[in-house]
Scaffold this motif. Sequence first.
Motif, PDB file in Angstrom:
ATOM      1  N   GLN A  63     -20.609 -36.115  22.125  1.00  8.29           N
ATOM      2  CA  GLN A  63     -21.618 -35.748  21.137  1.00  8.29           C
ATOM      3  C   GLN A  63     -23.024 -36.035  21.674  1.00  8.29           C
ATOM      4  OE1 GLN A  63     -20.744 -34.123  18.285  1.00  8.29           O
ATOM      5  NE2 GLN A  63     -18.674 -34.244  19.160  1.00  8.29           N
ATOM      6  N   ASP A  64     -24.011 -35.409  21.047  1.00  8.40           N
ATOM      7  CA  ASP A  64     -25.384 -35.518  21.526  1.00  8.40           C
ATOM      8  C   ASP A  64     -25.930 -36.942  21.443  1.00  8.40           C
ATOM      9  OD1 ASP A  64     -25.360 -32.840  22.037  1.00  8.40           O
ATOM     10  OD2 ASP A  64     -26.320 -32.268  20.135  1.00  8.40           O
ATOM     11  N   TYR A  65     -25.555 -37.678  20.385  1.00  9.35           N
ATOM     12  CA  TYR A  65     -26.101 -39.026  20.245  1.00  9.35           C
ATOM     13  C   TYR A  65     -25.578 -39.961  21.340  1.00  9.35           C
ATOM     14  CZ  TYR A  65     -21.648 -40.254  17.983  1.00  9.35           C
ATOM     15  OH  TYR A  65     -20.323 -40.464  17.710  1.00  9.35           O
ATOM     16  N   ILE A  66     -24.373 -39.672  21.859  1.00  9.80           N
ATOM     17  CA  ILE A  66     -23.836 -40.463  22.968  1.00  9.80           C
ATOM     18  C   ILE A  66     -24.608 -40.140  24.251  1.00  9.80           C
ATOM     19  CG2 ILE A  66     -21.815 -40.851  24.434  1.00  9.80           C
ATOM     20  CD1 ILE A  66     -21.522 -42.165  21.787  1.00  9.80           C
ATOM     21  N   LEU A 109     -27.672 -39.113  24.397  1.00 12.10           N
ATOM     22  CA  LEU A 109     -28.989 -39.719  24.263  1.00 12.10           C
ATOM     23  C   LEU A 109     -28.938 -41.216  24.565  1.00 12.10           C
ATOM     24  CD1 LEU A 109     -31.955 -39.399  23.473  1.00 12.10           C
ATOM     25  CD2 LEU A 109     -31.286 -39.776  21.083  1.00 12.10           C
ATOM     26  N   ALA A 110     -27.905 -41.875  24.076  1.00  8.56           N
ATOM     27  CA  ALA A 110     -27.763 -43.311  24.333  1.00  8.56           C
ATOM     28  C   ALA A 110     -27.512 -43.580  25.811  1.00  8.56           C
ATOM     29  CB  ALA A 110     -26.623 -43.881  23.485  1.00  8.56           C
ATOM     30  N   ARG A 111     -26.766 -42.671  26.456  1.00 10.53           N
ATOM     31  CA  ARG A 111     -26.496 -42.842  27.894  1.00 10.53           C
ATOM     32  C   ARG A 111     -27.789 -42.685  28.701  1.00 10.53           C
ATOM     33  NH1 ARG A 111     -22.777 -39.249  28.412  1.00 10.53           N
ATOM     34  NH2 ARG A 111     -20.978 -40.652  28.268  1.00 10.53           N
ATOM     35  N   LYS A 131     -30.640 -43.547  27.766  1.00  5.84           N
ATOM     36  CA  LYS A 131     -31.432 -44.760  27.565  1.00  5.84           C
ATOM     37  C   LYS A 131     -30.934 -45.919  28.414  1.00  5.84           C
ATOM     38  CE  LYS A 131     -32.842 -43.680  22.806  1.00  5.84           C
ATOM     39  NZ  LYS A 131     -32.782 -44.110  21.371  1.00  5.84           N
ATOM     40  N   GLU A 154     -21.366 -47.254  19.644  1.00  4.28           N
ATOM     41  CA  GLU A 154     -21.723 -45.921  19.151  1.00  4.28           C
ATOM     42  C   GLU A 154     -20.495 -45.084  18.778  1.00  4.28           C
ATOM     43  OE1 GLU A 154     -24.771 -45.057  18.592  1.00  4.28           O
ATOM     44  OE2 GLU A 154     -25.681 -46.852  19.438  1.00  4.28           O
ATOM     45  N   ASN A 171     -18.129 -44.154  14.749  1.00  7.11           N
ATOM     46  CA  ASN A 171     -17.977 -42.816  14.183  1.00  7.11           C
ATOM     47  C   ASN A 171     -16.555 -42.284  14.292  1.00  7.11           C
ATOM     48  OD1 ASN A 171     -20.913 -41.720  13.587  1.00  7.11           O
ATOM     49  ND2 ASN A 171     -21.028 -42.878  15.501  1.00  7.11           N
TER      50      ASN A 171
END
Length: 334
Positions: free
Chosen positions: A231-234, A236-238, A240, A251, A255
């Motif tokens: 997913q996109d939020y993963i 994005l976290a990667r 960072k 994360e 979910n």
Amino acid sequence: MTAYSFFHRVLMAAITLFGVAVIVFVLLRVVPGDPIAMMISPGASEADIAALRAQYGLDQSLPVQFWIWLTSVLSGDFGTSISLRRDVLELLAERLPATLELAAAALVFAVVLGIVIAVTATLLSRTKLSPLVDTLNGLFLAVPDFVWALALVLIFGVLLPVFPLSGRINPDSQEGFATQFYLLESLLTLRFRDLADISLHMIMPVLALGLPLASIITKVLKEALAEAMVQDYILLARLKGMSRLRLVLQEALRNAIGPTIALTGVQFTFLIGGTVIVERIFAYPGIGNMAIDAVINRDLPLIQGLVLVFGALFILVNLATDALVVAFNPRMEA
């Protein structure tokens, strides 16, 4: 969960439990065999047999029998066991805590093991060990609980006799308990010797019940984690700089846990049903073991009480599961 949703689910639960009671009551009385015949002595007269049938209400028509039984149950009177000659509610109160503690211990074991394996498999998804984890989990998934029970008896009860084969606790220690929740009471009162003894008696039944459920949890959670990891939020976290372990635990797991909770609740109801055979194999004094004796003796009041208890447990577990799923994901609220 809104008040309307809660009321609707409680109402449906009551209707379901009533339906279960009707079906079981009718089926038990249309199958061949007379439970009174198992109680009378060879020299009993017709008057003795008639008096016994009247005592248990079996001389009335089926609707009258059901009405008498239903009104008695609603007033807290589940009748008297035909085979044990004791109050059914007292028998259930004695045996139910043993089954609840066994099922709860098996659930905790299965959830912890399933989450650990699923997270580990997710972390190893890009390695050569990933197919091995899937293969082993598939093998554990294919073996039912009673086969695990028999295998554990053979290994740890016969070949390597390290665990007790039967029972719940050493008979010498049983008298010192104020309640039937031996495991919980020994833990709260810091009676560690009794706690160790009870735990040793529970290890094999818990393993037999928990291993198949742990495999199911592993399979579902691993698939949910694999879906969450793309997913996109993963991503994005990667970007960072978050580590893979932190990505999975902080994360993705949060979910992915929703579908796993829903399935675990459903499977937990089957786990409670599975205690019938497992308790019999280990001579564990729970309601599952008592249910087999009740069926063999065609003990109608006891069977009816047991079915109502199992039905109520299934309904309560499903209600609790729905509440947990909504708590983790409010968007699932109907």
